[in-house]
Design an enzyme around this catalytic site. Structure first.
Site, PDB file in Angstrom:
ATOM      1  N   GLY A  13     -26.677  -5.415 -40.270  1.00 26.22           N
ATOM      2  CA  GLY A  13     -25.450  -5.177 -39.523  1.00 26.22           C
ATOM      3  C   GLY A  13     -24.693  -6.476 -39.281  1.00 26.22           C
ATOM      4  O   GLY A  13     -24.008  -6.632 -38.269  1.00 26.22           O
ATOM      5  N   SER A  15     -22.130  -7.553 -40.863  1.00 25.48           N
ATOM      6  CA  SER A  15     -20.753  -7.538 -41.391  1.00 25.48           C
ATOM      7  C   SER A  15     -19.693  -7.643 -40.309  1.00 25.48           C
ATOM      8  O   SER A  15     -18.562  -8.045 -40.581  1.00 25.48           O
ATOM      9  CB  SER A  15     -20.530  -6.271 -42.228  1.00 25.48           C
ATOM     10  OG  SER A  15     -20.719  -5.112 -41.439  1.00 25.48           O
ATOM     11  N   ASP A  65     -28.856   0.913 -46.926  1.00 28.40           N
ATOM     12  CA  ASP A  65     -29.097   1.718 -45.720  1.00 28.40           C
ATOM     13  C   ASP A  65     -30.426   1.284 -45.105  1.00 28.40           C
ATOM     14  O   ASP A  65     -31.490   1.565 -45.669  1.00 28.40           O
ATOM     15  CB  ASP A  65     -29.129   3.204 -46.110  1.00 28.40           C
ATOM     16  CG  ASP A  65     -29.402   4.099 -44.917  1.00 28.40           C
ATOM     17  OD1 ASP A  65     -29.497   3.578 -43.773  1.00 28.40           O
ATOM     18  OD2 ASP A  65     -29.522   5.317 -45.126  1.00 28.40           O
ATOM     19  N   SER A 144     -30.848  -2.520 -26.125  1.00 28.20           N
ATOM     20  CA  SER A 144     -29.668  -2.249 -25.286  1.00 28.20           C
ATOM     21  C   SER A 144     -30.118  -2.053 -23.843  1.00 28.20           C
ATOM     22  O   SER A 144     -31.238  -1.590 -23.584  1.00 28.20           O
ATOM     23  CB  SER A 144     -28.972  -0.972 -25.749  1.00 28.20           C
ATOM     24  OG  SER A 144     -28.043  -0.543 -24.766  1.00 28.20           O
ATOM     25  N   TYR A 157     -29.726   7.484 -28.510  1.00 25.92           N
ATOM     26  CA  TYR A 157     -29.513   6.029 -28.558  1.00 25.92           C
ATOM     27  C   TYR A 157     -30.459   5.302 -27.595  1.00 25.92           C
ATOM     28  O   TYR A 157     -31.105   4.322 -27.970  1.00 25.92           O
ATOM     29  CB  TYR A 157     -28.046   5.749 -28.212  1.00 25.92           C
ATOM     30  CG  TYR A 157     -27.634   4.307 -28.300  1.00 25.92           C
ATOM     31  CD1 TYR A 157     -27.312   3.732 -29.535  1.00 25.92           C
ATOM     32  CD2 TYR A 157     -27.540   3.514 -27.160  1.00 25.92           C
ATOM     33  CE1 TYR A 157     -26.902   2.401 -29.619  1.00 25.92           C
ATOM     34  CE2 TYR A 157     -27.134   2.194 -27.239  1.00 25.92           C
ATOM     35  CZ  TYR A 157     -26.813   1.638 -28.463  1.00 25.92           C
ATOM     36  OH  TYR A 157     -26.405   0.330 -28.543  1.00 25.92           O
ATOM     37  N   ALA A 159     -33.270   6.310 -26.363  1.00 22.73           N
ATOM     38  CA  ALA A 159     -34.664   6.420 -26.829  1.00 22.73           C
ATOM     39  C   ALA A 159     -34.919   5.436 -27.963  1.00 22.73           C
ATOM     40  O   ALA A 159     -35.971   4.781 -28.012  1.00 22.73           O
ATOM     41  CB  ALA A 159     -34.953   7.850 -27.282  1.00 22.73           C
ATOM     42  N   LYS A 161     -33.436   2.592 -28.439  1.00 25.09           N
ATOM     43  CA  LYS A 161     -33.422   1.223 -27.927  1.00 25.09           C
ATOM     44  C   LYS A 161     -34.654   0.928 -27.067  1.00 25.09           C
ATOM     45  O   LYS A 161     -35.133  -0.203 -27.029  1.00 25.09           O
ATOM     46  CB  LYS A 161     -32.122   0.971 -27.152  1.00 25.09           C
ATOM     47  CG  LYS A 161     -30.869   1.066 -28.032  1.00 25.09           C
ATOM     48  CD  LYS A 161     -30.913   0.087 -29.189  1.00 25.09           C
ATOM     49  CE  LYS A 161     -29.619   0.020 -29.984  1.00 25.09           C
ATOM     50  NZ  LYS A 161     -29.702  -0.955 -31.091  1.00 25.09           N
TER      51      LYS A 161
HETATM   52  P1  NAP Z   1     -20.718  -2.570 -34.747  1.00 29.48           P
HETATM   53  O1  NAP Z   1     -19.604  -3.540 -34.579  1.00 29.48           O
HETATM   54  O2  NAP Z   1     -20.425  -1.119 -34.915  1.00 29.48           O
HETATM   55  O3  NAP Z   1     -21.615  -3.076 -35.995  1.00 29.48           O
HETATM   56  C1  NAP Z   1     -22.716  -2.322 -36.440  1.00 29.48           C
HETATM   57  C2  NAP Z   1     -23.277  -2.969 -37.684  1.00 29.48           C
HETATM   58  O4  NAP Z   1     -24.391  -2.171 -38.145  1.00 29.48           O
HETATM   59  C3  NAP Z   1     -22.280  -3.024 -38.835  1.00 29.48           C
HETATM   60  O5  NAP Z   1     -22.429  -4.239 -39.533  1.00 29.48           O
HETATM   61  C4  NAP Z   1     -22.707  -1.856 -39.713  1.00 29.48           C
HETATM   62  O6  NAP Z   1     -22.367  -2.073 -41.072  1.00 29.48           O
HETATM   63  C5  NAP Z   1     -24.222  -1.887 -39.547  1.00 29.48           C
HETATM   64  N1  NAP Z   1     -24.853  -0.627 -39.888  1.00 29.48           N
HETATM   65  C6  NAP Z   1     -24.675   0.595 -39.315  1.00 29.48           C
HETATM   66  N2  NAP Z   1     -25.430   1.526 -39.929  1.00 29.48           N
HETATM   67  C7  NAP Z   1     -26.121   0.878 -40.908  1.00 29.48           C
HETATM   68  C8  NAP Z   1     -27.063   1.298 -41.879  1.00 29.48           C
HETATM   69  N3  NAP Z   1     -27.486   2.572 -41.967  1.00 29.48           N
HETATM   70  N4  NAP Z   1     -27.560   0.365 -42.735  1.00 29.48           N
HETATM   71  C9  NAP Z   1     -27.149  -0.926 -42.661  1.00 29.48           C
HETATM   72  N5  NAP Z   1     -26.261  -1.383 -41.764  1.00 29.48           N
HETATM   73  C10 NAP Z   1     -25.753  -0.485 -40.896  1.00 29.48           C
HETATM   74  O7  NAP Z   1     -21.747  -2.647 -33.535  1.00 29.48           O
HETATM   75  P2  NAP Z   1     -22.139  -3.818 -32.502  1.00 29.48           P
HETATM   76  O8  NAP Z   1     -21.557  -3.470 -31.214  1.00 29.48           O
HETATM   77  O9  NAP Z   1     -21.914  -5.153 -33.101  1.00 29.48           O
HETATM   78  O10 NAP Z   1     -23.692  -3.510 -32.383  1.00 29.48           O
HETATM   79  C11 NAP Z   1     -24.707  -4.336 -32.961  1.00 29.48           C
HETATM   80  C12 NAP Z   1     -26.034  -3.957 -32.312  1.00 29.48           C
HETATM   81  O11 NAP Z   1     -25.954  -4.192 -30.903  1.00 29.48           O
HETATM   82  C13 NAP Z   1     -26.388  -2.479 -32.471  1.00 29.48           C
HETATM   83  O12 NAP Z   1     -27.767  -2.340 -32.657  1.00 29.48           O
HETATM   84  C14 NAP Z   1     -25.985  -1.877 -31.127  1.00 29.48           C
HETATM   85  O13 NAP Z   1     -26.701  -0.718 -30.844  1.00 29.48           O
HETATM   86  C15 NAP Z   1     -26.336  -3.019 -30.207  1.00 29.48           C
HETATM   87  N6  NAP Z   1     -25.653  -2.974 -28.920  1.00 29.48           N
HETATM   88  C16 NAP Z   1     -24.294  -3.007 -28.844  1.00 29.48           C
HETATM   89  C17 NAP Z   1     -23.689  -2.944 -27.589  1.00 29.48           C
HETATM   90  C18 NAP Z   1     -22.204  -2.981 -27.421  1.00 29.48           C
HETATM   91  O14 NAP Z   1     -21.749  -2.785 -26.275  1.00 29.48           O
HETATM   92  N7  NAP Z   1     -21.414  -3.207 -28.444  1.00 29.48           N
HETATM   93  C19 NAP Z   1     -24.478  -2.857 -26.448  1.00 29.48           C
HETATM   94  C20 NAP Z   1     -25.858  -2.834 -26.560  1.00 29.48           C
HETATM   95  C21 NAP Z   1     -26.443  -2.900 -27.808  1.00 29.48           C
HETATM   96  P3  NAP Z   1     -21.440  -1.010 -41.877  1.00 29.48           P
HETATM   97  O15 NAP Z   1     -20.269  -0.736 -40.973  1.00 29.48           O
HETATM   98  O16 NAP Z   1     -21.095  -1.681 -43.147  1.00 29.48           O
HETATM   99  O17 NAP Z   1     -22.339   0.163 -42.064  1.00 29.48           O
END
Ligand code: NAP
Length: 249
Positions: A13, A15, A65, A144, A157, A159, A161
């Site tokens: 993730g 990207s 994936d 999370s 989600y 569960a 995390k």
């Molecule tokens: P985001 O901007 O939506 O980025 C998610 C990343 O995961 C993207 O690079 C996406 O790539 C990749 N991804 C999703 N499904 C995938 C798959 N099946 N295989 C490979 N890559 C995959 O989310 P973010 O907010 O940065 O979140 C990053 C992490 O932090 C996540 O685990 C999220 O649960 C956690 N988190 C976020 C928050 C928040 O408030 N934002 C809070 C707590 C925890 P593609 O788009 O190319 O698939």
């Protein structure tokens, strides 16, 4: 550290969002950065790779994936055969499929558990033998705050995390003697595409509960991930580090 001096770093993730900022942190030490993402639209990963290249960093991205055991196994074997080692694994890929338990479809449950939790097993399993042989490595998984507190509408989600927290502690115990540290970072409410889709009402409700009174920035999570992968954190393992503006204490 690899023999060439550059650490080999895999960020799932990577990207966009938090993962992209983690990649930028590693760019500062001229690591070799391998990003894994899955969207067939490669705009985000291309943008990240260009930004890394402008910083003079060697980076590549793979559309895989992370929920697929086989696809992850193939990817990591390929990385290991080319570079001979992996120094850092950041399990960051994640998705949401929010709805109340009574309305949740089996598919919403399965997909989130596979992408958020099984992926952590897949990637860690794929890298652990190499790290054991190296007698060193750093693994950080992004959990999370809701894995700790729960959150109505996110039973799948939260569960997944919470599962990462248990996975982290057990793996940390299994590999500590080999010089590998395994930790989790639990962000609160961070400004990325994942939270951009929330309604203003939901955002306001969250914001009112955050003592620091604002959303986190992805860089603020990346700083902690990077620290856990640094020499400064050599005695930290099996921990869940909360980065949430005080939302959960
Ligand atoms: P985001 O901007 O939506 O980025 C998610 C990343 O995961 C993207 O690079 C996406 O790539 C990749 N991804 C999703 N499904 C995938 C798959 N099946 N295989 C490979 N890559 C995959 O989310 P973010 O907010 O940065 O979140 C990053 C992490 O932090 C996540 O685990 C999220 O649960 C956690 N988190 C976020 C928050 C928040 O408030 N934002 C809070 C707590 C925890 P593609 O788009 O190319 O698939």
């Amino acid at each position: 550290m690899s023999s060439s001096g550059s650490r080999i770093v895999v960020i799932t993730g990577g990207s966009k969002g938090i993962g992209r900022q983690v990649a930028f942190k590693f760019a500062g030490e001229s690591a070799k950065i391998i990003i894994v993402h899955y969207d067939p639209d490669e705009t985000d990963s291309d943008w990240t790779l260009n930004a890394l290249s402008e910083k003079g960093v060697e980076a590549e991205s793979h559309k895989v994936d992370v929920s697929s055991f086989e696809a992850v196994d193939v990817l990591f074997k390929e990385i290991l055969s080319r570079f001979g080692r992996i120094d850092v694994l950041v399990n960051n890929a994640g998705i949401t499929r929010d709805t109340l338990l009574m309305r949740m479809k089996e598919e919403d449950w399965d997909t989130v558990i596979r992408v958020n939790l099984k992926s952590v097993f897949n990637c860690t399993r794929a890298v652990i033998r190499a790290m054991i042989k190296q007698r060193g490595g750093r693994i950080v998984s992004i959990s999370s705050v809701v894995g700790q507190t729960g959150n109505a509408g996110q039973v799948n989600y939260s569960a997944s995390k919470a599962g990462i927290m248990g996975f982290t502690k057990t793996t940390a115990r299994e590999v500590a003697a080999r010089g590998i540290t395994v930790n989790a970072v639990a962000p609160g409410f961070v400004d990325t595409d994942m939270t951009a889709v929330l309604s203003e009402k939901v955002k306001d409700t969250f914001l009112r509960q955050i003592p620091l009174g604002r959303m986190g920035r992805p860089e603020e999570v990346a700083d902690v991930v990077y620290w856990l992968c640094s020499d400064a954190a050599s005695y930290v393992t099996g921990q869940v580090i909360h980065v949430n503006g005080g939302l959960y204490m």
